[in-house]
Design a protein around this motif. Structure first.
Motif, PDB file in Angstrom:
ATOM      1  N   VAL A 299      32.339  51.635  41.541  1.00 32.38           N
ATOM      2  CA  VAL A 299      32.985  50.457  40.960  1.00 32.38           C
ATOM      3  C   VAL A 299      34.030  49.915  41.926  1.00 32.38           C
ATOM      4  O   VAL A 299      34.911  50.653  42.373  1.00 32.38           O
ATOM      5  CB  VAL A 299      33.646  50.813  39.607  1.00 32.38           C
ATOM      6  CG1 VAL A 299      34.410  49.627  39.037  1.00 32.38           C
ATOM      7  CG2 VAL A 299      32.600  51.305  38.612  1.00 32.38           C
ATOM      8  N   SER A 300      33.936  48.625  42.227  1.00 36.41           N
ATOM      9  CA  SER A 300      34.891  47.963  43.107  1.00 36.41           C
ATOM     10  C   SER A 300      35.901  47.197  42.272  1.00 36.41           C
ATOM     11  O   SER A 300      35.539  46.310  41.504  1.00 36.41           O
ATOM     12  CB  SER A 300      34.153  46.999  44.044  1.00 36.41           C
ATOM     13  OG  SER A 300      35.057  46.406  44.954  1.00 36.41           O
ATOM     14  N   GLY A 301      37.176  47.556  42.425  1.00 36.35           N
ATOM     15  CA  GLY A 301      38.253  46.889  41.692  1.00 36.35           C
ATOM     16  C   GLY A 301      38.773  47.742  40.557  1.00 36.35           C
ATOM     17  O   GLY A 301      38.146  48.739  40.179  1.00 36.35           O
ATOM     18  N   THR A 302      39.920  47.366  40.024  1.00 35.55           N
ATOM     19  CA  THR A 302      40.529  48.133  38.937  1.00 35.55           C
ATOM     20  C   THR A 302      40.810  47.246  37.729  1.00 35.55           C
ATOM     21  O   THR A 302      40.232  47.449  36.677  1.00 35.55           O
ATOM     22  CB  THR A 302      41.826  48.826  39.410  1.00 35.55           C
ATOM     23  OG1 THR A 302      41.553  49.568  40.598  1.00 35.55           O
ATOM     24  CG2 THR A 302      42.363  49.772  38.343  1.00 35.55           C
ATOM     25  N   MET A 303      41.679  46.252  37.861  1.00 36.25           N
ATOM     26  CA  MET A 303      41.921  45.333  36.737  1.00 36.25           C
ATOM     27  C   MET A 303      40.760  44.362  36.596  1.00 36.25           C
ATOM     28  O   MET A 303      40.419  43.936  35.517  1.00 36.25           O
ATOM     29  CB  MET A 303      43.230  44.548  36.919  1.00 36.25           C
ATOM     30  CG  MET A 303      44.489  45.357  36.682  1.00 36.25           C
ATOM     31  SD  MET A 303      44.887  46.491  38.022  1.00 36.25           S
ATOM     32  CE  MET A 303      45.253  45.402  39.360  1.00 36.25           C
ATOM     33  N   VAL A 304      40.165  43.986  37.717  1.00 39.80           N
ATOM     34  CA  VAL A 304      38.935  43.203  37.749  1.00 39.80           C
ATOM     35  C   VAL A 304      37.950  44.084  38.501  1.00 39.80           C
ATOM     36  O   VAL A 304      38.137  44.358  39.685  1.00 39.80           O
ATOM     37  CB  VAL A 304      39.114  41.862  38.480  1.00 39.80           C
ATOM     38  CG1 VAL A 304      37.804  41.092  38.520  1.00 39.80           C
ATOM     39  CG2 VAL A 304      40.207  41.031  37.819  1.00 39.80           C
ATOM     40  N   ALA A 305      36.944  44.558  37.812  1.00 37.87           N
ATOM     41  CA  ALA A 305      36.059  45.564  38.394  1.00 37.87           C
ATOM     42  C   ALA A 305      34.598  45.171  38.258  1.00 37.87           C
ATOM     43  O   ALA A 305      34.189  44.628  37.243  1.00 37.87           O
ATOM     44  CB  ALA A 305      36.299  46.899  37.703  1.00 37.87           C
ATOM     45  N   ILE A 306      33.842  45.472  39.320  1.00 36.87           N
ATOM     46  CA  ILE A 306      32.394  45.247  39.340  1.00 36.87           C
ATOM     47  C   ILE A 306      31.725  46.585  39.609  1.00 36.87           C
ATOM     48  O   ILE A 306      32.022  47.244  40.607  1.00 36.87           O
ATOM     49  CB  ILE A 306      31.977  44.288  40.478  1.00 36.87           C
ATOM     50  CG1 ILE A 306      32.694  42.954  40.389  1.00 36.87           C
ATOM     51  CG2 ILE A 306      30.466  44.108  40.493  1.00 36.87           C
ATOM     52  CD1 ILE A 306      32.179  42.019  39.354  1.00 36.87           C
ATOM     53  N   ASP A 307      30.816  46.965  38.737  1.00 38.14           N
ATOM     54  CA  ASP A 307      30.023  48.164  38.984  1.00 38.14           C
ATOM     55  C   ASP A 307      28.926  47.759  39.965  1.00 38.14           C
ATOM     56  O   ASP A 307      27.973  47.078  39.611  1.00 38.14           O
ATOM     57  CB  ASP A 307      29.416  48.677  37.676  1.00 38.14           C
ATOM     58  CG  ASP A 307      28.657  49.978  37.848  1.00 38.14           C
ATOM     59  OD1 ASP A 307      28.203  50.261  38.978  1.00 38.14           O
ATOM     60  OD2 ASP A 307      28.506  50.698  36.857  1.00 38.14           O
TER      61      ASP A 307
ATOM     62  N   ASP B  54      23.643  41.956  48.556  1.00 35.29           N
ATOM     63  CA  ASP B  54      25.038  41.529  48.533  1.00 35.29           C
ATOM     64  C   ASP B  54      25.639  41.855  47.168  1.00 35.29           C
ATOM     65  O   ASP B  54      24.932  41.949  46.171  1.00 35.29           O
ATOM     66  CB  ASP B  54      25.114  40.023  48.787  1.00 35.29           C
ATOM     67  CG  ASP B  54      26.342  39.605  49.568  1.00 35.29           C
ATOM     68  OD1 ASP B  54      27.309  40.383  49.618  1.00 35.29           O
ATOM     69  OD2 ASP B  54      26.332  38.489  50.125  1.00 35.29           O
ATOM     70  N   LYS B  55      26.933  42.034  47.134  1.00 31.52           N
ATOM     71  CA  LYS B  55      27.631  42.348  45.890  1.00 31.52           C
ATOM     72  C   LYS B  55      28.824  41.418  45.743  1.00 31.52           C
ATOM     73  O   LYS B  55      29.483  41.069  46.724  1.00 31.52           O
ATOM     74  CB  LYS B  55      28.149  43.796  45.887  1.00 31.52           C
ATOM     75  CG  LYS B  55      27.074  44.847  46.127  1.00 31.52           C
ATOM     76  CD  LYS B  55      26.122  44.951  44.968  1.00 31.52           C
ATOM     77  CE  LYS B  55      25.066  46.014  45.221  1.00 31.52           C
ATOM     78  NZ  LYS B  55      24.086  46.068  44.160  1.00 31.52           N
ATOM     79  N   ALA B  56      29.093  41.034  44.512  1.00 30.61           N
ATOM     80  CA  ALA B  56      30.314  40.286  44.229  1.00 30.61           C
ATOM     81  C   ALA B  56      31.473  41.262  44.317  1.00 30.61           C
ATOM     82  O   ALA B  56      31.427  42.349  43.745  1.00 30.61           O
ATOM     83  CB  ALA B  56      30.246  39.672  42.833  1.00 30.61           C
ATOM     84  N   ASP B  57      32.488  40.903  45.068  1.00 28.42           N
ATOM     85  CA  ASP B  57      33.655  41.773  45.213  1.00 28.42           C
ATOM     86  C   ASP B  57      34.898  41.025  44.755  1.00 28.42           C
ATOM     87  O   ASP B  57      35.116  39.880  45.161  1.00 28.42           O
ATOM     88  CB  ASP B  57      33.827  42.212  46.668  1.00 28.42           C
ATOM     89  CG  ASP B  57      34.944  43.229  46.789  1.00 28.42           C
ATOM     90  OD1 ASP B  57      34.812  44.315  46.195  1.00 28.42           O
ATOM     91  OD2 ASP B  57      35.952  42.934  47.450  1.00 28.42           O
ATOM     92  N   PRO B  58      35.739  41.669  43.933  1.00 24.16           N
ATOM     93  CA  PRO B  58      36.963  41.020  43.447  1.00 24.16           C
ATOM     94  C   PRO B  58      38.078  41.079  44.494  1.00 24.16           C
ATOM     95  O   PRO B  58      39.142  41.649  44.271  1.00 24.16           O
ATOM     96  CB  PRO B  58      37.301  41.823  42.191  1.00 24.16           C
ATOM     97  CG  PRO B  58      36.793  43.202  42.492  1.00 24.16           C
ATOM     98  CD  PRO B  58      35.542  42.987  43.305  1.00 24.16           C
TER      99      PRO B  58
END
Length: 178
Positions: free
Chosen positions: A59-67, A121-125
């Motif tokens: 998971v990338s991000g903490t308050m805004v997170a993308i698995d 590609d992945k969406a990253d916050p």
């Protein structure tokens, strides 16, 4: 399987993605798991075309997170976000996702839904700190890979070593450390 709603409790920081401003960053939480991305034909073909192995990420991000294991590069979150929190990470650093962890990004990658490199590609916050908590991204993600939760700030601060117990018991809202 959507993003684990308790990922900060059930995972550990395995790295971070740094913002080039030198102040902001977000954690990357693992371990990863086999999820929607590994089952999606477009994603599987894109990894094969690149000669890359599709591996569990996390998971990338903490308050805004993308698995990232659930993200199928649909781009709905990127399109829905009114403040451009997200970018396609590969449009700034075209490396395998597992190599994006612990890199520094300037936030110059594309924030346009159709401009992903491909389905790897992945969406990253990258601009998690700019989130206005509107939840638009959460409501549009087909595999439910997005979690937005201000209360996860405590997990971010504890992992960063900046958590202040006295402030956490105050009635005032906590300042955003990163």
């Amino acid at each position: 399987m959507p993003i684990d709603p308790d990922f900060p409790r059930n995972h550990q920081p395995i790295g971070r993605i740094n913002h080039a401003d030198g102040e902001h960053f977000h954690f990357f939480w693992g371990p990863g798991k086999v999820a929607e991305a590994a089952e999606n034909e477009e994603v599987k073909h894109a990894y094969e075309a690149r000669g890359e192995e599709l591996v569990p990420l996390g998971v990338s991000g903490t308050m805004v997170a993308i698995d990232w294991d659930s993200c199928v590069a649909d781009g709905a979150c990127i399109e829905a976000c009114p403040v451009q929190v997200y970018q396609w990470y590969r449009t700034e650093h075209d490396v395998p996702a597992k190599e994006a962890i612990n890199q520094t990004f300037a936030g110059t990658g594309s924030s346009v839904k159709e401009e992903r490199k491909d389905y790897t590609d992945k969406a990253d916050p990258i601009r998690e700190h700019d989130c206005i908590w509107c939840m638009a991204c959460v409501s549009v993600c087909p595999p439910q890979a997005v979690k937005v939760d201000q209360s996860n700030l405590e997990f971010h601060e504890k992992a960063a070593g900046t958590f202040n117990e006295a402030l956490s018991k105050s009635s005032a809202p906590p300042p955003h450390a990163h």
